[in-house]
Structure formats: structure tokens, C-alpha cells
Write a protein that holds these residues in place. Sequence first.
Motif, short mmCIF file in Angstrom:
data_model
loop_
_atom_site.label_atom_id
_atom_site.label_comp_id
_atom_site.label_asym_id
_atom_site.label_seq_id
_atom_site.Cartn_x
_atom_site.Cartn_y
_atom_site.Cartn_z
N ILE A 133 6.28 -11.37 -21.69
CA ILE A 133 5.74 -12.67 -22.08
C ILE A 133 5.43 -12.62 -23.57
O ILE A 133 4.73 -11.71 -24.03
CB ILE A 133 4.45 -13.02 -21.31
CG1 ILE A 133 4.69 -13.03 -19.80
CG2 ILE A 133 3.90 -14.37 -21.76
CD1 ILE A 133 3.40 -13.14 -18.98
N VAL A 134 5.94 -13.59 -24.32
CA VAL A 134 5.60 -13.71 -25.73
C VAL A 134 4.90 -15.06 -25.90
O VAL A 134 5.54 -16.11 -25.86
CB VAL A 134 6.86 -13.63 -26.63
CG1 VAL A 134 6.47 -13.85 -28.09
CG2 VAL A 134 7.54 -12.28 -26.46
N GLY A 144 8.78 -20.37 -20.58
CA GLY A 144 7.89 -20.26 -19.44
C GLY A 144 7.20 -21.58 -19.15
O GLY A 144 6.65 -22.22 -20.05
N SER A 145 7.20 -21.99 -17.88
CA SER A 145 6.59 -23.26 -17.49
C SER A 145 5.82 -23.10 -16.20
O SER A 145 6.40 -22.81 -15.15
CB SER A 145 7.67 -24.34 -17.31
OG SER A 145 7.14 -25.47 -16.65
N ALA A 146 4.51 -23.30 -16.26
CA ALA A 146 3.70 -23.29 -15.04
C ALA A 146 4.08 -24.46 -14.14
O ALA A 146 4.03 -24.34 -12.91
CB ALA A 146 2.21 -23.37 -15.40
N PHE A 147 4.48 -25.57 -14.74
CA PHE A 147 4.90 -26.73 -13.96
C PHE A 147 6.05 -26.36 -13.02
O PHE A 147 6.06 -26.72 -11.84
CB PHE A 147 5.36 -27.86 -14.88
CG PHE A 147 4.28 -28.45 -15.74
CD1 PHE A 147 3.06 -28.83 -15.20
CD2 PHE A 147 4.48 -28.62 -17.10
CE1 PHE A 147 2.07 -29.39 -16.00
CE2 PHE A 147 3.50 -29.18 -17.91
CZ PHE A 147 2.28 -29.56 -17.36
N SER A 197 6.45 -32.22 -19.37
CA SER A 197 7.43 -31.24 -18.90
C SER A 197 8.25 -30.66 -20.04
O SER A 197 8.55 -29.46 -20.06
CB SER A 197 8.37 -31.89 -17.88
OG SER A 197 7.68 -32.24 -16.72
N ILE A 198 8.60 -31.50 -21.02
CA ILE A 198 9.46 -31.02 -22.10
C ILE A 198 8.70 -30.12 -23.08
O ILE A 198 9.31 -29.42 -23.90
CB ILE A 198 10.12 -32.19 -22.86
CG1 ILE A 198 9.06 -33.10 -23.49
CG2 ILE A 198 11.03 -32.98 -21.95
CD1 ILE A 198 9.66 -34.24 -24.31
N ARG A 199 7.38 -30.11 -22.99
CA ARG A 199 6.57 -29.21 -23.82
C ARG A 199 5.74 -28.27 -22.93
O ARG A 199 4.63 -27.87 -23.27
CB ARG A 199 5.66 -30.00 -24.76
CG ARG A 199 6.44 -30.78 -25.83
CD ARG A 199 5.53 -31.29 -26.92
NE ARG A 199 4.86 -30.22 -27.66
CZ ARG A 199 5.40 -29.51 -28.64
NH1 ARG A 199 6.66 -29.75 -29.01
NH2 ARG A 199 4.73 -28.57 -29.26
N ALA A 200 6.32 -27.91 -21.81
CA ALA A 200 5.61 -27.13 -20.79
C ALA A 200 4.97 -25.85 -21.32
O ALA A 200 3.82 -25.54 -20.95
CB ALA A 200 6.55 -26.82 -19.63
#
Length: 343
Positions: free
Chosen positions: A184-185, A309-312, A325-328
Motif C-alpha cells: 500500500i502506498v 485502492g478503493s474501499a467502495f 467513486s472516481i476519487r475513491a
Amino acid sequence: MKKKLIGLDIGTSLIRVASIKRTGQQFFLESIATDPAPKIGVASDLDTELEALSQQILKMFESSNIKTRDVALSLPENQVYTKVIEMPELSTRELAASLKFEMEQYIPLPIDKVKTDWEILGKNDDEGRATMNVMLVAAPISLLAKYQKVMDGAHLTAEIVETEIISVYRSLMPTLMSPYSNMIVHIGATSTTVALVRGGVIKMIFSIGLGGIALTRSISLDLGIDMSQAENYKNAYGMNTEAFEGKIAATIQPVFDSIVADIKKGLLSFREKNNNESIKQVILSGGSAHVPGLDIFLTNALSTQVVFGSAFTAYNIQNVPEELSIRAPSYNVVLGLALRSLI
């Protein structure tokens, strides 16, 4: 049943609040709000500025119609010390006793000036040798006192206080639960934090003192423009060498080169301790993960697949507006906090 917690991320540039509901195995975004952070914020020594921050957060809760006053709160990585160490497998009591006497050698801060905590991240059994990975965290008592003043002023109770990278790790956990190693970065405003995860367990954490503000400042100084305009240029052109005659990319590449150099050092250490194991993918998180062309740049620099990486997406969270969503990757910290009491 766990007490429901609201995620509260008081960042250097932005303040974010999020509420998530869980029904069975399904997650729903109930409410989320973002506000510009004060210039000084929690770093201030003035009670009047801390009170102003409290009132700003209180208004965010009210405008979002969030009634719950129990929160999970994140601490900025650049103001705390985090280290993952390997210890022989011990009982909780034995580990606590051992760390009590050994903490000073691991934490490069005066012990009487910090509050320390630890957490067992996972256990190992390599060639019959039973060990455990333990995360140590030390936060200045003075910093925690300021956060407490802000919480009191906003009529909130911080049930959980943790570092940003742990929140990000939780927000991406379903993505990380594999036998492979991932990195993860997380690129925040003032620092970049890296977590190396093997088999879903954090094995190493380290921070680099460069983040989004360093990128923006480089553009501002190089082009002779104000920080606001430089921020817009960074977000519009980034590492795209074909846009704006490649000037923005050329300006910020030295910052990313420095970040990559430190990442490679961390990778070398990780491989030495883990049988030369390679990284399957790099997962980008944080506000500056969105810098155009950064994923391609890092793919080439690290010779590893880079994804956002997206928690959504990781938790298949419903009711998420498209503009979020596009800036997750920007929301991973606050969503990881909001998920704390739900998983």
C-alpha cells in the motif's frame, strides 16, 4: 453488539466525516462530508483556533444529519511513530510485560512525552519457529491533548484513535486477503506511508516525508505561481509528459523519484526478511494517488502492477455517488475509520 462509530479524518488539507451502515453482509454509505481544513488546525497552540476547528466539525455533523457522537479518529502519520516488530510468540500478558521494559529501544522519542500502544497483527510459524508481528505506536501526549480539546468542543467522544495507515489497511482489507504480498502506498498531504502486507498481515510500515504539498510547492516555485494554481496544474497535468509541454511532469518527477528511492529501500529490507519474496501489486491510496500518469510512472519505476485502492469497491458499498467513486482513494482513511465497528 459493537457501538456504531462515525469516521472522522482531520487531515492537513481536508476534514472528512463518514457514516456507514451494515445490513447482513451489505454495506451502505449513509453520509459523507468534506470540508477544507484550517491552515494550522490541530497543530495550533491557541485554544481559540482549536475551538474554531471544533465548531467546524460540529457543523459538518449537523449538516450531514449525523446524530451519533461516537467517532473513530485518525492521527497523521507525520506526527506519530509506528513500527512493526517481530517477537517470539507470547501470551498477551507476557508480551505487555516484555514491551514495557523494551519500548524505549524501539521508539526514538522520550517515553515520558508520549502515549504508547501496541497491537498483535498476526502470527508466523517459519521453519517451526513461532513468532508474532506486533505494531508499536507512540503519539506525543501534547498532540493527543489538542485532539481531546477539539473533540470536547465538538461534543464528540473518540472511542478509537489510530494512525491513518491502519485505517487505510482496514479499508482495503478484502483486497489484501491473499497469500501474495502487496504494497500500500498512501500519499497524503505531508507524507507518504507505505505498508507491506503478506498473506493479509502487515509486515512492515514506514513513512517518507514527502506528499502532495511537496508536489504542489515544486510547481509553485518552478513556475512562479501561487499554491492554489499550482494545485490545479498538478491535478490537471501531473505526470503526463505530453500535457503542458511536459513541464509539470518534469517539475514533480524529482519528488516522486525521491519517494520511489525510499520505497525501493523498504522493498529490499522486506525481501531480505521474507525469502526474497516479490510484490504482486502496489495499491495506491490518498489524495495524490489521483495525479495523472502516476500509476504508469510507478509501474515502470517499480516494475510491478499498480492499481488504485478503493474501499467502495473492496466492500461493494452501496449508495455511492459517481463523483466520489472516481476519487475513491481519497476516502480510504475516513471509510476505514467508519468500518471499524462494522467488521
